[in-house]
Design an enzyme around this catalytic site. Structure first.
Site, PDB file in Angstrom:
ATOM      1  N   LYS A   1       0.933  -1.121  -0.190  1.00  0.00           N
ATOM      2  CA  LYS A   1      -0.104  -0.166  -0.010  1.00  0.00           C
ATOM      3  C   LYS A   1       0.645   1.356   0.076  1.00  0.00           C
ATOM      4  O   LYS A   1       0.414   2.260  -0.462  1.00  0.00           O
ATOM      5  CB  LYS A   1      -0.776  -0.008   1.134  1.00  0.00           C
ATOM      6  CG  LYS A   1      -1.878  -0.989   1.228  1.00  0.00           C
ATOM      7  CD  LYS A   1      -3.253  -0.910   0.706  1.00  0.00           C
ATOM      8  CE  LYS A   1      -4.234  -2.019   0.845  1.00  0.00           C
ATOM      9  NZ  LYS A   1      -3.866  -3.464   0.534  1.00  0.00           N
TER      10      LYS A   1
HETATM   11  C1  LIG Z   1      -4.562  -4.554  -0.144  1.00  0.00           C
HETATM   12  C2  LIG Z   1      -3.528  -5.412  -0.320  1.00  0.00           C
HETATM   13  C3  LIG Z   1      -3.716  -6.636  -1.100  1.00  0.00           C
HETATM   14  C4  LIG Z   1      -4.848  -6.514  -2.374  1.00  0.00           C
HETATM   15  O1  LIG Z   1      -4.498  -5.552  -3.314  1.00  0.00           O
HETATM   16  P1  LIG Z   1      -5.877  -5.175  -4.055  1.00  0.00           P
HETATM   17  O2  LIG Z   1      -5.002  -3.892  -4.903  1.00  0.00           O
HETATM   18  O3  LIG Z   1      -6.784  -4.389  -3.459  1.00  0.00           O
HETATM   19  O4  LIG Z   1      -6.196  -6.180  -5.161  1.00  0.00           O
HETATM   20  C5  LIG Z   1      -2.864  -7.671  -1.308  1.00  0.00           C
HETATM   21  N1  LIG Z   1      -1.961  -7.947  -0.315  1.00  0.00           N
HETATM   22  C6  LIG Z   1      -1.559  -7.204   0.435  1.00  0.00           C
HETATM   23  C7  LIG Z   1      -0.535  -7.079   1.489  1.00  0.00           C
HETATM   24  C8  LIG Z   1      -2.453  -5.849   0.781  1.00  0.00           C
HETATM   25  O5  LIG Z   1      -2.128  -4.930   1.738  1.00  0.00           O
END
Ligand SMILES: *Cc1c(COP(=O)(O)O)cnc(C)c1O
Length: 519
Positions: free
Chosen positions: A119
């Site tokens: 993120k």
């Molecule tokens: C948010 C997140 C995801 C999923 O990503 P999206 O863009 O919502 O599909 C996968 N792995 C981790 C560790 C995340 O924090």
């Protein structure tokens, strides 16, 4: 592209008649009418443009992509902002380095940022562009308020948003997490956040209570009006449907391709398949846009955990949550029923048909189910494959990958790796790795020491703090560091200890008190 042909945004459901500029779309987040903003054009990079990016540091690659889109901020400002977004706030000069497990399997590590989760790639970027956009609109006389971001989190997003928005001008941020509902590491990461414009509350209840509470506060017209008239503050959400969170994610797929060619691991023009552990569909959609822009990407593999709504959708064309349980898994950031960015993907696959999208989203809302038409399903099948990985298979994969390659994966990455093994063809594969293993140490422990998924840790391990358990794992496995921001959490001062109710009134009262303390 001429100087004044800036990108414009309309929306997936056909409600926006006057297009939005980049700055306006970023600050608005969600389009009026509930649809998502989409750009009126997608720029194209030649293969030479793409391979040339490898000569630049990451922040300049990002700036090149933003400029190609034609956003309405000056080029010099884009350069400056990107240098701040992707600098020494990351613990690796490459920002998102690639580790090759073998000749044809490359792991894109998206977790070298300040919170050790992917993120950060978007949330180190969005806040700075959000603030710059608000400032530009203020100077144009189109805005005269500041912002308060409210985020309900089940763990990862909250901390990444706090780190992204802390110290950003004209914005304050409050994060709500379920009291007792996040891991020791996740809670400590949040409550030790520094900075004057941040606030964290534990909420009595579960994640759903947090989210519902925040949604009600956003929907309380009275409260919003009072914030505006008394404090000149607008509430905003900065969640993953904001175009400003999607765009930074496009960059790392183009950049990775370029890097693999520069490193001699890929022939220029050779197709690269990509596997993404998917929740809200933001990350994999960004990869689709990178492909649209000219990156030689082949198949997009959508990896899910036991919450397999996307697997079923991609395999059948029906999105059905009418009778679907919500399963707790070792990869909580992919525990999801409504995958919000899928709306943008479908909009693109229908050839940009807002009527179809509006109809499907209405059906999802009313019947918890929709079915796409045959032509769109054909497009989906052409570009995507999907697999769901069980909780136990996820843990087994962590153990096997460690035994085979000496590489330690977090559970989200392990879901993608397991899906890759089932779906891969001839092309080399890039596996998106979305978290450092030490963010999910309890399940990494289960994987390595054969505790079945969902079972409690042995008493002596259960008694450890998250940091202590991570130190034990790092010791046992021999070669794996824990990033400093995670290793030091036990020593850092907990700044926030307030526990509040999840009611609209309690959240509004806490928000108002926080804003007063800011004034
Ligand atoms: C948010 C997140 C995801 C999923 O990503 P999206 O863009 O919502 O599909 C996968 N792995 C981790 C560790 C995340 O924090």
């Amino acid at each position: 592209m001429t100087e004044n042909s800036h990108v414009e945004f309309f929306d997936t459901r056909g409600n926006v008649s006057e297009p939005y500029s980049f700055t306006k779309a970023l600050v608005a987040g969600l389009a009026p009418g509930g649809g998502l903003f989409v750009p009126n054009r997608i720029p194209h990079f030649s293969l030479e443009d793409i391979t040339a990016l490898a000569k630049l540091p990451y922040h300049q690659r990002a700036a090149a992509v933003y400029k190609a889109f034609g956003i309405n901020l000056p080029d010099e400002q884009i350069d400056q902002l990107m240098a701040q977004c992707y600098g020494d706030n990351f613990n690796n000069e490459a920002i998102c380095p690639i580790t090759s497990l073998d000749e044809n399997t490359h792991v894109l590590e998206l977790w070298h940022g300040p919170t050790s989760a992917f993120k950060d790639m978007a949330l180190q970027c969005l806040p700075r562009f959000f603030s710059a956009s608000a400032q530009a609109l203020r100077e144009e006389g189109k805005l005269d308020n500041s912002f308060c971001i409210l985020v309900a989190t089940s763990g990862d997003t909250g901390k990444a948003a706090l780190e992204g928005f802390k110290g950003v001008d004209g914005v304050s941020i409050g994060v709500l997490f379920p009291d007792g509902g996040v891991s020791d590491i996740q809670r400590k990461q949040m409550v030790t956040t520094t900075g004057g414009n941040v606030q964290v509350w534990a909420v009595r209840g579960n994640f759903d209570d947090c989210q519902t509470g925040v949604k009600r506060v956003f929907a309380d017209a009275d409260f919003n009006q009072r914030l505006m008239s008394e404090r000149k503050v607008a509430l905003s959400s900065a969640n993953s449907i904001n175009w400003g969170r999607l765009m930074p994610q496009i960059v790392y797929y183009i950049s990775s391709y370029s890097q693999l060619v520069a490193d001699g691991k890929l022939e220029a023009g050779q197709l690269l398949d990509v596997c993404v552990p998917t929740g809200n569909f933001g990350n994999i959609l960004a990869c689709w846009y990178a492909k649209q822009m000219g990156t030689p990407i082949g198949l997009l593999m959508c990896a899910s955990n036991e919450n397999r709504v996307l697997t079923d959708f991609i395999n059948t064309g029906t999105y059905d949550i009418s009778n679907r349980p919500f399963v707790l898994t070792p990869s909580p950031s992919m525990d999801i029923l409504v995958s919000s960015n899928l709306e943008r993907q479908l909009f693109e696959l229908t050839g940009r048909n807002p009527e179809a999208i509006a109809q499907w989203m209405r059906a999802l809302n009313e019947n918890r189910c929709f079915r796409i038409d045959r032509a769109t399903f054909g497009k989906l099948r052409e570009g995507f494959a999907a697999e769901s990985v069980s909780n136990q298979d996820c843990l087994n994969t962590i153990k096997e990958v460690f035994a085979r390659y000496g590489y330690l994966m977090d559970p989200h990455t392990a879901v993608a790796f397991a899906a890759t093994e089932r779906l891969r063809g001839e092309n080399p594969v890039l596996v998106a790795s979305t978290a450092h293993w030490a963010k999910f140490g309890d399940n990494v422990y289960r994987a390595l020491f054969d505790v079945p998924a969902g079972q409690p840790l042995p008493a002596d391990k259960a008694a450890l703090t998250g940091c202590q358990l991570n130190a034990f794992i790092a010791d046992e496995t021999g070669c794996f560091y824990v990033p400093e921001n995670l290793a030091m959490l036990d020593e850092m001062e907990a700044r926030f200890s307030e526990v509040i109710d999840g009611t609209t009134e309690a959240i509004e009262q806490a928000t108002a008190a926080f804003l007063d303390s800011q004034a």
